[in-house]
Structures are given as C-alpha cells and as structure tokens.
Design an enzyme around this catalytic site. Structure first.
Site, mmCIF file in Angstrom:
data_model
loop_
_atom_site.group_PDB
_atom_site.id
_atom_site.type_symbol
_atom_site.label_atom_id
_atom_site.label_comp_id
_atom_site.label_asym_id
_atom_site.label_seq_id
_atom_site.Cartn_x
_atom_site.Cartn_y
_atom_site.Cartn_z
ATOM 1 N N HIS A 164 0.841 -1.202 0.000
ATOM 2 C CA HIS A 164 0.000 0.000 0.000
ATOM 3 C C HIS A 164 0.876 1.252 0.000
ATOM 4 O O HIS A 164 0.693 2.159 -0.834
ATOM 5 C CB HIS A 164 -0.908 -0.015 1.230
ATOM 6 C CG HIS A 164 -1.815 1.177 1.327
ATOM 7 N ND1 HIS A 164 -3.103 1.169 0.858
ATOM 8 C CD2 HIS A 164 -1.601 2.429 1.836
ATOM 9 C CE1 HIS A 164 -3.660 2.354 1.066
ATOM 10 N NE2 HIS A 164 -2.766 3.137 1.662
ATOM 11 N N GLU A 165 1.816 1.301 0.929
ATOM 12 C CA GLU A 165 2.684 2.479 1.019
ATOM 13 C C GLU A 165 3.631 2.560 -0.174
ATOM 14 O O GLU A 165 3.989 3.658 -0.615
ATOM 15 C CB GLU A 165 3.480 2.451 2.326
ATOM 16 C CG GLU A 165 2.627 2.454 3.582
ATOM 17 C CD GLU A 165 1.673 3.645 3.648
ATOM 18 O OE1 GLU A 165 1.980 4.702 3.054
ATOM 19 O OE2 GLU A 165 0.613 3.500 4.285
#
Length: 338
Positions: free
Chosen positions: A17-18
């Site tokens: 996600h990051e």
C-alpha cells in the site's frame, strides 16, 4: 503462529500500500521525506538520498511522509504544490496496490483449485424442475433479486442478503434470457438448529486455462468489492451491528483457521483482507486516503485549497475515532475468546 501469520500478512499488505504511494509520488517528482513501515518508535532507519527508510515498533500500519503534505511549503516539489491530477494519483495509488495484490492472490488461488466454478446450474435437489418457472439444470444464472451475478461468490452473497428464500432470477436458457419470478428455495432446519437455504444448487465447473483464470480472478475481485461495500452499507444502515465486526484478534483467529485448512483458503482470505483494506482506505473518512481525496476534491470545487490547519484538526479527530473503534472491536474479540 496465527499472530505471526497475521503480522506478516498485514506487513505485506501495508508495505505494498505504502509502496504505491511512494512510487507514484517519486514518479510525480514529489519530495518524499520518509517511507515507514509500522508506527511508533523507530527500530531501524537508513537514509538513501533525500528519503529516510524506517521500520517502527508497532505493526499497525505505515506511512509515506511527503514534503508539504500536512503543512504549507515553498518547495516546488512539495506535495501541496503539485498538479491536482498528480495528487489524486498519489493518494489513490495505495488502494490500487491493495486491489492489485488481491487480484494476483486470486489468480494464484484459482490456479491451485484445478477447476473453476461457473454460474451454470449442474444439479438440483428437492426442487421441481418440470416447471419452466423454476430453475433447471443447464440454466446460467445472471441475476438474483435484481443483482447481476458473475461468480459463485455473487450468488452466495445474494442468497445471504435476502430476507426470505424466494428469489427472482434471470437465467440464460437455450440461448435466451428468461425471468423466473419466484424460485422457491425451501428452508429446512440444519443440524445446528439454524435455518439454511435448501437445496444446495450444484454449479458446473470449467477447466483451468490462462484466459479462464484471468477472467474468473477479475470477476472474483469485483465480487469481493461488492461484498465489502455491501457490508459497509449494512453497518451504516444498522442492518448489521458492531458485534459482527472483527478487529486484529478476530482476524488473527480467522487467519490461523484458514492456514490450518489449506494454502488456498489462506490465500483466499488474504485476498479478501487486502481488497477490504483498499476499499476501506478510499472511504471519505478523515485520516484515510479517501478523506484526503475528499478535501482535495472540495478544494477543486471551491477553487481554493482547504486550510492545512482545518484539514489537520479534522484528520486528527478522524484518526482518534478510528483508534477508538479499533479498541472497542479488539476488546470485543478478546471477550469472545473466553
């Protein structure tokens, strides 16, 4: 082992996600100050160029800290000074990576199964089939109570949401679409005393191929997205209560059970969780990516950015409420263990 598996699973989900935010930010020329996995005190950190990469103590999330994200900056490379489309792309990239991971996991899972379940009826039990208004072997189910269905998951979800066991269905029969206004799936008592839809509709399967796996994985991803949105709507409207939510403890138990069942079950649950995380992050809730997107869109509509101080206060309140919800749900999960 369940705890370890859950931490590793969420670690991968958070990292990707990051990484989505980070990659699109770098490609957009945004200055990234820190890429962090975990929250709280730093356990390890290394600098590469202008960015610090860190691992933090609490495995409950992560973040990408960009110049000008939470406060005004004169740097031309600050997030706040980039074009609107670039900012939207950066904010949406995290959820996109979660959905992409879910799609890939579903490809792997479906490939492992050896066969792919279709929406075509292959067998029925205890239901009259001589009437043209009832399901028949060979029917391809395309709608249940008005909901378009593409997968077995869609059909099961439609049955689960129904208030009774009489369904309006649309099927493809002999090449033509036919409406079945009242398919009665009678209710019988199951062994544990609860009601269960009966009979079990047996669905035909097809052989695994590259094309069929990609098609089924695509529609299964859509099915999970519909389930997540439907569950959130049910929660907001009161159709389901907070007692049906699970926090980290409940998720760890489910992960452990899935891992004990089979690798395919574990990967299927992992796909559901990562898609869930991606959709949840897009909700217009302060402190989430969706909340930041909402502030950005409001600024575009009124043709001036929302003040950072106001956005900061709202995000702080939103984050505090999310943490409170997590504590409540976690306490409920712990209580249920005893």
């Amino acid at each position: 082992m369940s705890i370890i598996l859950t931490i590793l699973l969420f670690g991968v989900i958070v990292f990707l996600h990051e990484l989505g935010h980070f990659t699109v930010a770098k490609l957009s020329g945004v200055k990234v100050n820190e890429f962090a996995i975990g929250m709280g005190p730093k356990l390890w950190q290394i600098h590469r160029g202008e960015t610090a990469y860190s691992l933090r103590l609490l495995p409950i999330g992560g973040y990408v800290s960009m110049e000008g994200e939470d406060e005004s900056s004169d740097d031309s490379r600050a997030f706040d000074n980039r074009p609107a489309l670039q900012k939207i792309a950066v904010l949406a990239a995290g959820a996109f990576m979660n959905l992409l991971l879910g799609f890939v996991l579903l490809i792997i899972t479906l490939s492992m199964n050896g066969e792919l379940i279709t929406t075509t009826v292959g067998g029925l039990k205890d239901i009259p089939t001589q009437s043209s208004e009832n399901l028949q072997v060979g029917d391809q189910i395309i709608r249940v109570d008005g909901m378009r269905v593409y997968t077995r998951t869609d059909i099961a979800w439609a049955f689960q949401r129904a208030e009774d066991h009489i369904f309006e269905m649309e099927v493809v029969r002999d090449g033509n679409v036919q409406v079945l206004p009242a398919v009665d799936l009678s209710v019988k008592e199951s062994t544990d005393g609860s009601d269960a839809v009966h009979p079990t509709i047996q669905l035909l399967s097809e052989k695994v191929s590259v094309g069929s796996v990609l098609k089924h994985a695509f529609f299964e991803t859509g099915s999970v997205i519909k389930m997540v949105w439907g569950s959130l709507i049910d929660l907001v409207t009161g159709k389901v209560g907070l007692n049906q939510l699970s926090g980290p403890v409940g998720v760890a138990g489910a992960v452990g059970e899935a891992a004990e069942t089979s690798m395919a079950s574990f990967l299927m649950l992992a796909a559901f969780i990562t898609i869930n995380v991606g959709i949840f992050n897009l909700l217009p809730i302060p402190a989430l990516d969706g909340g930041r997107l909402l502030f950005l869109l409001i600024g575009l509509i009124i043709r001036r950015p929302i003040k950072k101080e106001i956005e900061g206060y709202v995000n702080f309140v939103g984050f505090s409420l999310l943490m409170l919800l997590m504590l409540v749900v976690t306490a409920k999960d712990i209580f249920n263990l005893f």
